[in-house]
Design a protein around this motif. Structure first.
Motif, PDB file in Angstrom:
ATOM      1  N   UNK A 175      -3.388   0.191  -3.607  1.00  0.00           N
ATOM      2  CA  UNK A 175      -3.547   1.403  -4.259  1.00  0.00           C
ATOM      3  C   UNK A 175      -3.255   2.736  -3.393  1.00  0.00           C
ATOM      4  N   UNK A 176      -3.517   2.438  -2.048  1.00  0.00           N
ATOM      5  CA  UNK A 176      -3.075   3.552  -1.186  1.00  0.00           C
ATOM      6  C   UNK A 176      -1.703   3.601  -0.762  1.00  0.00           C
ATOM      7  N   UNK A 177      -0.853   2.574  -0.953  1.00  0.00           N
ATOM      8  CA  UNK A 177       0.628   2.545  -0.882  1.00  0.00           C
ATOM      9  C   UNK A 177       1.132   3.331  -1.963  1.00  0.00           C
ATOM     10  N   UNK A 178       0.672   3.049  -3.205  1.00  0.00           N
ATOM     11  CA  UNK A 178       1.121   3.923  -4.445  1.00  0.00           C
ATOM     12  C   UNK A 178       0.503   5.112  -4.366  1.00  0.00           C
ATOM     13  N   UNK A 229       3.709   8.090  -3.812  1.00  0.00           N
ATOM     14  CA  UNK A 229       3.928   8.568  -5.221  1.00  0.00           C
ATOM     15  C   UNK A 229       4.652   7.767  -6.363  1.00  0.00           C
ATOM     16  N   UNK A 230       4.634   6.370  -6.049  1.00  0.00           N
ATOM     17  CA  UNK A 230       5.201   5.492  -6.946  1.00  0.00           C
ATOM     18  C   UNK A 230       4.355   5.336  -8.434  1.00  0.00           C
ATOM     19  N   UNK A 231       5.152   5.159  -9.463  1.00  0.00           N
ATOM     20  CA  UNK A 231       4.513   4.916 -10.710  1.00  0.00           C
ATOM     21  C   UNK A 231       4.202   3.529 -10.814  1.00  0.00           C
ATOM     22  N   UNK A 273       2.099  -3.591 -10.167  1.00  0.00           N
ATOM     23  CA  UNK A 273       1.042  -2.954 -10.171  1.00  0.00           C
ATOM     24  C   UNK A 273       1.220  -1.315 -10.543  1.00  0.00           C
ATOM     25  N   UNK A 274       0.793  -0.849 -11.462  1.00  0.00           N
ATOM     26  CA  UNK A 274       0.772   0.659 -11.925  1.00  0.00           C
ATOM     27  C   UNK A 274      -0.099   1.572 -11.565  1.00  0.00           C
ATOM     28  N   UNK A 275       0.377   2.749 -11.609  1.00  0.00           N
ATOM     29  CA  UNK A 275      -0.506   3.936 -11.220  1.00  0.00           C
ATOM     30  C   UNK A 275      -1.825   3.919 -11.655  1.00  0.00           C
ATOM     31  N   UNK A 276      -2.132   3.709 -13.041  1.00  0.00           N
ATOM     32  CA  UNK A 276      -3.444   3.822 -13.597  1.00  0.00           C
ATOM     33  C   UNK A 276      -4.282   2.601 -13.172  1.00  0.00           C
ATOM     34  N   UNK A 277      -3.734   1.239 -12.840  1.00  0.00           N
ATOM     35  CA  UNK A 277      -4.698   0.221 -12.013  1.00  0.00           C
ATOM     36  C   UNK A 277      -5.140   0.556 -10.666  1.00  0.00           C
TER      37      UNK A 277
END
Length: 484
Positions: free
Chosen positions: A245-248, A252-254, A269-273
Motif C-alpha cells: 500500500x505504501x508503494x502505491x 501514485x500508481x493506480x 493490487x489497485x489503489x482502492x485496496x
C-alpha cells in the motif's frame, strides 16, 4: 401533511436529490441525515417507486451509509436497486448487514450479486462471514471463481496475495496496438481496471506494463513490445500488504502488479485496496498505541463484552508494571517525609515525562510506517532527540522555576517552596524530558527490529517506564541538593 402535499414534496426532493447531497461536499453527512428521514417516510407509506427514484442518483457508499440505520428493513431497500448498483452497495455495507442479506437471498439472488462482484471484494466478504454463509457463497460461485477464491484465501492474512485480484488485462509483446485495444474492449468489462495493462510472455512472466494513455496515443500498427514500459515496479505475493500500500501511495500508481517467486504475474493490487489497507493499519496502530487489542468493528457495533476483552488485558499488564513506581515511592518514603512539598510536584513530572515520550514515539512510529527511518538510523535518531530534549527541557525548566517562585511561593504564600526545592524540580524536569524522549524514540525502533509492531511501544508502555525513571531522577537530585 396530507398525501398530495407529501407527494409534491417527494417529487421536489427526487428532482434535486443529487444537488442537495453533493453540492456542498463539506455537508454531505448532514444532507444524508436529512435524506434518511425522507427514506423512512417513504418506507412507512410503502411508496417503493418513489423510494427507488430517490436512491438511484446517490453514490453506492452513501446508499450503504443510509442502510446502516435501517436494520431489518435493509433487504426491502436492497431489492429496489438495479443489479449493478446493488452489487456496488453490497460491497460497501457492514458485514452484519451483508450477512443479513445473504441469509435472506434465494440461491438465484445470491448468484446474481456474486456475478457482479469483483473477485477481491468477494474474498473480503467471505473472510468476514461465518462458515455456513461461506458455504452458501462458494456453492453459488462458478467453478472458475471458486478456484480463484481458494487461491487467494491460501495466502497469509496480512500478505499482498490476500488483497490482490486476478482480474486484470494482460497483453502480449507481439500484439499491435489495434489488437491490444480489441482485447481490452472484449475483456475489459469484467476486469478490475483497464487503465493499466500488463504485458506477459508465453510463460506468464511479467515483462512490461502499458497505460491506456500510451495505447490511445499510439498508431494502430505500433507493436506493444515497442511502446510498453519495461522499467516497472512489482511486488510479490508474500510481501506485507502495508508495504505494498505504501508503494502505491509513494509512486501514485493506480494498480501494482503482483508476481510469484518466479516473476509470473498472478494478480494486481489497485489503489482502492491500498486505501482500505492503510485505513485498517492506521486504525490498528491507534488502538495499539492506546493499549487496546485491535478490533475490525465500528465503535457503536462493538459490544460491551468485546470492548472489555480488548481493553482489560492491557490495563492489567500496565497496572502490574506500574507497581515499580510504588516500589520506588516506598523506598524513598523517608525522603518524602522529610520534605513533604516534593510530593506535590510528582504528578507534574510524571505527566510531562509521559507527554514528552509520547511526542517522540508518535513521530518515530510515523517515520517507521512511512519507511523514512530504519534500525541503522538509531544513533542518528537518538542524537537528534537528545538535542531536542535539551532544548525542550531547559525551556520547561525555566518556565517552571518562574512559576514556582511567583505563583507557589509568592502568590500562594508557600514558604516550603524554596529556591533549592525549585532547583530540584527543574533539574528533574530536564532529566525526565531527556530520558522520556530517548526512551520514546528508541523503543519503537527496537521493537520493529525484533519483529514487534512499533505501535505497541507507544504511550502506555513509555509512560510507565518514564514514570519510574522520573522518580529515580527526582529523588537522586533531592538527595544531592537537599541532603535528605
Amino acid at each position: 401533511m396530507d398525501d398530495k402535499q407529501f407527494d409534491e414534496m417527494i417529487e421536489e426532493v427526487i428532482e434535486d436529490v443529487y444537488e442537495d447531497v453533493y453540492e456542498d461536499m463539506e455537508n454531505v453527512e448532514e444532507a444524508l441525515d436529512e435524506l434518511l428521514d425522507t427514506v423512512k417516510a417513504l418506507l412507512e407509506r410503502k411508496q417503493y417507486a418513489d423510494l427507488r427514484d430517490l436512491l438511484l442518483p446517490l453514490e453506492a457508499a452513501d446508499i450503504a451509509s443510509l442502510f446502516d440505520d435501517m436494520d431489518e428493513r435493509v433487504p426491502v431497500l436492497f431489492r429496489l436497486l438495479p443489479k449493478e448498483l446493488a452489487a456496488e452497495v453490497f460491497v460497501e455495507l457492514e458485514s452484519d448487514h451483508q450477512e443479513l442479506l445473504i441469509q435472506g437471498f434465494s440461491n438465484a439472488e445470491l448468484k446474481e450479486v456474486l456475478d457482479e462482484l469483483y473477485l477481491d471484494d468477494t474474498v473480503d466478504i467471505i473472510e468476514e462471514m461465518p462458515a455456513n454463509v461461506v458455504h452458501r457463497i462458494l456453492a453459488q460461485a462458478d467453478p472458475e471463481m471458486r478456484k480463484s477464491i481458494n487461491e487467494i484465501l491460501k495466502y497469509p492474512e496480512d500478505s499482498t496475495g490476500s488483497i490482490m485480484t486476478t482480474e486484470f488485462v494482460d497483453l502480449k509483446a507481439n500484439m499491435t496496438v489495434e489488437d491490444a485495444l480489441k482485447r481490452i474492449r472484449r475483456t475489459g468489462p469484467d476486469k478490475e481496471t483497464i487503465n493499466i495493462s500488463f504485458v506477459t510472455d508465453e510463460h506468464r512472466h511479467l515483462i512490461g506494463v502499458l497505460g491506456i494513455r500510451a495505447l490511445l496515443l499510439a498508431e494502430d500498427d505500433d507493436i506493444v513490445g515497442d511502446i510498453m514500459e519495461q522499467n516497472f515496479i512489482s511486488v510479490q505475493t508474500l510481501d506485507d500488504q502495508e508495504t505494498t500500500a505504501q508503494v502505491l501511495s509513494k509512486y501514485g500508481f493506480l494498480a501494482l502488479p503482483v508476481v510469484d517467486t518466479e516473476n509470473r504475474l498472478v494478480g494486481i493490487v489497485t489503489v482502492d485496496d491500498a486505501m482500505d489497507v492503510i485505513e485498517e493499519e492506521t486504525t490498528e496502530d491507534f488502538e495499539k498505541m492506546a493499549a487496546m487489542l485491535p478490533s475490525d468493528k465500528p465503535y457503536l457495533r462493538t459490544g460491551v463484552w468485546e470492548a472489555w476483552k480488548a481493553r482489560t488485558p492491557w490495563l492489567l499488564m500496565l497496572m502490574l508494571s506500574a507497581t515499580f513506581t510504588g516500589i520506588i515511592l516506598t523506598h524513598f518514603e523517608n525522603a518524602l517525609a522529610a520534605c513533604g512539598i516534593l510530593t506535590a510536584f510528582i504528578p507534574m513530572l510524571s505527566g510531562t515525562g509521559g507527554n514528552s515520550g509520547t511526542q517522540a514515539s508518535t513521530a518515530i512510529i510515523r517515520a517507521l510506517s512511512l519507511d523514512e527511518i530504519r534500525f541503522s538510523d538509531l544513533l542518528k535518531v537518538l542524537w537528534k532527540e537528545f538535542r531536542v530534549s535539551i532544548c525542550c527541557g531547559i525551556c520547561l525548566a525555566v518556565a517552571n522555576f518562574i512559576k514556582m517562585m511567583l505563583v507557589d511561593r509568592m502568590l500562594m504564600n508557600n514558604p516550603a517552596v524554596t529556591p533549592m526545592v525549585a532547583l530540584v524540580v527543574c533539574a528533574t524536569l530536564v532529566g525526565t524530558v531527556i530520558c522520556a524522549k530517548l526512551v520514546g524514540c528508541a523503543l519503537p525502533i527496537l521493537a520493529e527490529k525484533v519483529g514487534f509492531d512499533p505501535a505497541v511501544m507507544a504511550s502506555p508502555f513509555i509512560t510507565t517506564i518514564v514514570d519510574a525513571l522520573s522518580l529515580l531522577i527526582y529523588f537522586r537530585f533531592a538527595t544531592m541538593l537537599l541532603g535528605i
